[in-house]
Design a protein around this motif. Sequence first.
Motif, short mmCIF file in Angstrom:
data_model
loop_
_atom_site.label_atom_id
_atom_site.label_comp_id
_atom_site.label_asym_id
_atom_site.label_seq_id
_atom_site.Cartn_x
_atom_site.Cartn_y
_atom_site.Cartn_z
N LYS A 230 45.20 29.76 -25.81
CA LYS A 230 46.19 29.41 -26.89
C LYS A 230 47.51 30.55 -26.85
CE LYS A 230 43.94 26.54 -29.17
NZ LYS A 230 44.04 25.54 -29.95
N ALA A 231 48.84 29.79 -26.96
CA ALA A 231 50.07 30.74 -26.84
C ALA A 231 49.86 31.99 -27.57
CB ALA A 231 51.23 29.87 -27.03
N LYS A 232 50.04 31.85 -28.89
CA LYS A 232 50.10 33.19 -29.74
C LYS A 232 48.76 32.91 -30.74
CE LYS A 232 53.10 35.26 -32.52
NZ LYS A 232 54.20 34.72 -33.70
N PRO A 233 47.68 33.34 -30.26
CA PRO A 233 46.39 33.15 -31.07
C PRO A 233 46.54 33.92 -32.34
CG PRO A 233 45.62 34.18 -29.08
CD PRO A 233 47.01 34.04 -28.87
N PHE A 234 45.99 33.40 -33.44
CA PHE A 234 45.71 33.84 -34.60
C PHE A 234 44.22 33.38 -35.59
CE2 PHE A 234 47.60 34.34 -39.23
CZ PHE A 234 47.16 35.86 -39.53
N VAL A 235 43.73 34.51 -35.75
CA VAL A 235 42.23 34.24 -36.25
C VAL A 235 42.21 34.72 -37.69
CG1 VAL A 235 39.80 34.44 -35.98
CG2 VAL A 235 41.23 33.98 -34.03
N ILE A 236 41.80 34.11 -38.59
CA ILE A 236 41.45 34.49 -40.02
C ILE A 236 40.03 34.46 -40.42
CG2 ILE A 236 42.04 34.12 -42.65
CD1 ILE A 236 44.81 32.94 -41.52
N GLU A 237 39.82 35.41 -40.98
CA GLU A 237 38.14 35.49 -41.67
C GLU A 237 38.12 35.66 -42.97
OE1 GLU A 237 33.63 37.12 -41.04
OE2 GLU A 237 35.02 38.37 -40.30
N ILE A 238 37.62 34.86 -43.81
CA ILE A 238 37.43 34.80 -45.22
C ILE A 238 36.20 35.58 -45.39
CG2 ILE A 238 37.44 33.48 -47.15
CD1 ILE A 238 38.65 31.17 -45.60
N LEU B 121 37.31 41.10 -32.13
CA LEU B 121 38.67 40.70 -31.85
C LEU B 121 39.83 41.78 -31.66
CD1 LEU B 121 38.40 37.16 -33.70
CD2 LEU B 121 37.59 37.66 -31.42
N ALA B 122 39.85 42.65 -32.79
CA ALA B 122 40.80 43.83 -32.83
C ALA B 122 40.65 44.49 -31.44
CB ALA B 122 40.44 44.65 -34.09
N ALA B 123 39.39 44.80 -30.85
CA ALA B 123 39.26 45.58 -29.73
C ALA B 123 39.86 44.70 -28.55
CB ALA B 123 37.98 45.73 -29.61
N LYS B 124 39.95 43.57 -28.64
CA LYS B 124 40.56 42.61 -27.61
C LYS B 124 41.97 42.56 -27.69
CE LYS B 124 36.67 41.89 -25.08
NZ LYS B 124 36.38 42.49 -23.61
N GLY B 125 42.64 42.99 -28.82
CA GLY B 125 43.98 42.77 -29.08
C GLY B 125 44.35 41.50 -29.26
N GLN C 166 40.31 49.40 -36.59
CA GLN C 166 41.72 48.87 -36.59
C GLN C 166 41.76 47.33 -36.90
OE1 GLN C 166 41.01 51.10 -33.73
NE2 GLN C 166 41.65 52.35 -35.06
N VAL C 167 40.88 46.88 -38.07
CA VAL C 167 40.91 45.64 -38.23
C VAL C 167 41.86 45.45 -39.43
CG1 VAL C 167 39.36 43.88 -39.58
CG2 VAL C 167 38.57 45.31 -37.78
N ASN C 168 42.69 44.32 -39.20
CA ASN C 168 43.73 44.17 -40.39
C ASN C 168 43.18 43.45 -41.68
OD1 ASN C 168 45.76 45.24 -38.63
ND2 ASN C 168 45.64 43.03 -37.55
N VAL C 169 43.40 43.91 -42.86
CA VAL C 169 42.62 43.24 -43.85
C VAL C 169 43.74 43.08 -45.10
CG1 VAL C 169 40.69 43.36 -45.60
CG2 VAL C 169 40.47 44.37 -43.35
N ALA D 263 32.05 36.72 -32.23
CA ALA D 263 33.65 37.00 -31.72
C ALA D 263 33.56 36.60 -30.39
CB ALA D 263 33.49 38.51 -31.86
N PHE D 264 33.04 36.58 -29.45
CA PHE D 264 33.14 36.20 -28.19
C PHE D 264 33.28 34.47 -27.99
CE2 PHE D 264 32.12 40.40 -27.37
CZ PHE D 264 33.17 40.99 -26.57
N GLN D 265 32.35 33.84 -28.93
CA GLN D 265 32.72 32.43 -28.80
C GLN D 265 34.02 31.78 -29.34
OE1 GLN D 265 29.72 30.56 -31.02
NE2 GLN D 265 30.24 28.73 -31.10
N ILE D 266 34.69 32.82 -30.48
CA ILE D 266 35.93 32.46 -31.09
C ILE D 266 36.84 33.07 -29.94
CG2 ILE D 266 37.50 33.22 -32.59
CD1 ILE D 266 35.32 33.27 -34.78
N LEU D 267 36.78 33.98 -29.20
CA LEU D 267 37.62 34.56 -27.90
C LEU D 267 37.83 33.53 -27.03
CD1 LEU D 267 38.91 37.28 -27.42
CD2 LEU D 267 37.07 37.85 -26.23
N LYS D 268 36.71 32.81 -26.89
CA LYS D 268 36.86 31.63 -25.74
C LYS D 268 37.57 30.58 -26.06
CE LYS D 268 33.46 29.66 -22.72
NZ LYS D 268 32.10 29.38 -22.71
N LEU D 269 37.32 30.22 -27.49
CA LEU D 269 38.05 29.14 -28.16
C LEU D 269 39.67 29.43 -28.09
CD1 LEU D 269 35.78 28.07 -31.31
CD2 LEU D 269 36.49 26.54 -29.40
N VAL D 270 39.94 30.53 -28.22
CA VAL D 270 41.34 30.87 -28.66
C VAL D 270 42.17 31.35 -27.16
CG1 VAL D 270 41.29 30.95 -30.89
CG2 VAL D 270 41.28 33.03 -29.52
#
Length: 415
Positions: free
Chosen positions: A105-113, A124-128, A148-151, A95-102
């Motif tokens: 970015k202007a309006k980052p959006f991450v999807i997990e399958i 990621l939810a905890a980091k807003g 508070q994870v959106n599913v 999650a922290f690796q993805i956080l660094k990647l995004v």
Amino acid sequence: MPNKRSSQSKIKGYCKICRQPTQLIFSFGQKPLANAFLSKPEDQEFFYHLYLVFCPVCQLVQLGDTVPPEKMFNDQYHFISSTSRDMSFHFKKLAFQILKLVSKKAKPFVIEIGSNDGIMLRYLAAKGINHLGVEPAGNVADFSQAYQVNVLKAFFNQATARQIYHQYQQADVIYGANTISHIEDLNSVFAGAQDLLKKDGLLIIEDPYFPDIVRQYSFDQIYDEHVFFFSALAIEKLANRHNFSLVKMESQPVHGGSMRYFLQPGKTRKKDPQVESWLKQEHKLNLDKIEGYHNFSRGIDKLTGDLKTMLYKLKKQKQQIVGYGATAKSATLLNYARIGPEILAYISEITPTKIGKFSPGMHIPIKAHQEFQRDRPPYTLLLAWNHQEEILAKEKKYRAQGGKFIVIFPQVRII
Ligand code: DWN
Ligand code: SAH
């Protein structure tokens, strides 16, 4: 139910990606669903033909026969990702690796399958960070709410991707761990990811690395939910077919050896040199042709024989043996080796919905870990072998008091 090996000449099949004829690697015969734990041993069970094939065109290893996804992934799904402390840590790091990647970015959006109980997205939810999990198993998806994870309770495919595109926005990262390999209509997954990703986005896939399975003979990874077995060779071909480029690979120590593949939309020359070296290594192992799998097939029966010999010997000495971890994997091992309750008295487990039930096919009772702690059986077959480090640390006292673990792969031994 019959449990014979099927005649190889009768098995025909076509690749799920390119529809060309496939070649047989191994047949296990009729097997029950790996996560179909029974309330009573007399309960009706669903059997399917478990056999593994290779597509010489796509260089992709896959199941010959598949089970409808709704039969496996529904509101009674038994696997909860956060039952392993080490896996929680693994996904926190990711999650922290993805956080660094995004982060830039202007309006980052991450999807997990296949977000399961939100083991990764909770960070990621905890980091807003704007995010969405796609998870068809409603009961496990519900655990995400506490974080508070959106599913979206759905199967990911091209139609779901389009729905997300219209209701949300395009994604910077689409990630799937131990899930993309579970989806039979992979072409639809890749087409959906292509539609849904931003031009500079990334598709990140993490799954058990098949060359590691071959090396360790860990054939228990082959069961209904695992439709595909990935290598760099197969992922690169699949990526190219869907206008993606395989740009990076990171080997991961989890689940007995996994690989994280980074795919970028479009064609690019900017490829990490490591990718070439993984590809070269797989060519060297002959994994681009059926001959490269012959030794693996032979190893399966040798290992099964060695395990049975050891267990029967211990039973002859009137030793009690139990199993540790009612894993999905163990359904293949126990049913193929015909190891039942006369050998394993019970299987120790921590997942509440598995406790009190019976293992698929062999009907071994599943008991709470507290019972194992009270019993301290002399021998324990480590079915959750992929969590060996975590379990050995947890069971220090058991081992100090003389308890022994039987480890299966790559060679049967007592530790
Ligand atoms: O790919 C998949 C992986 C990620 O998870 C799915 N198709 C299904 C599932 O496979 P599995 O059941 O083989 O996964 P695990 O992670 O090997 O399962 C471990 C099992 O052992 C769980 O039921 C929890 C249990 N366990 C336990 O009883 N004590 C686990 C640990 C670490 C423990 O200390
Ligand atoms: N990612 C988690 C869970 C792996 S288990 C982890 O690595 O621990 C596989 C998960 O994939 C299950 O939760 C299952 O319900 C989900 N799944 C299966 N098919 C799917 C699909 N088409 N789309 C999204 N999730 C799917």
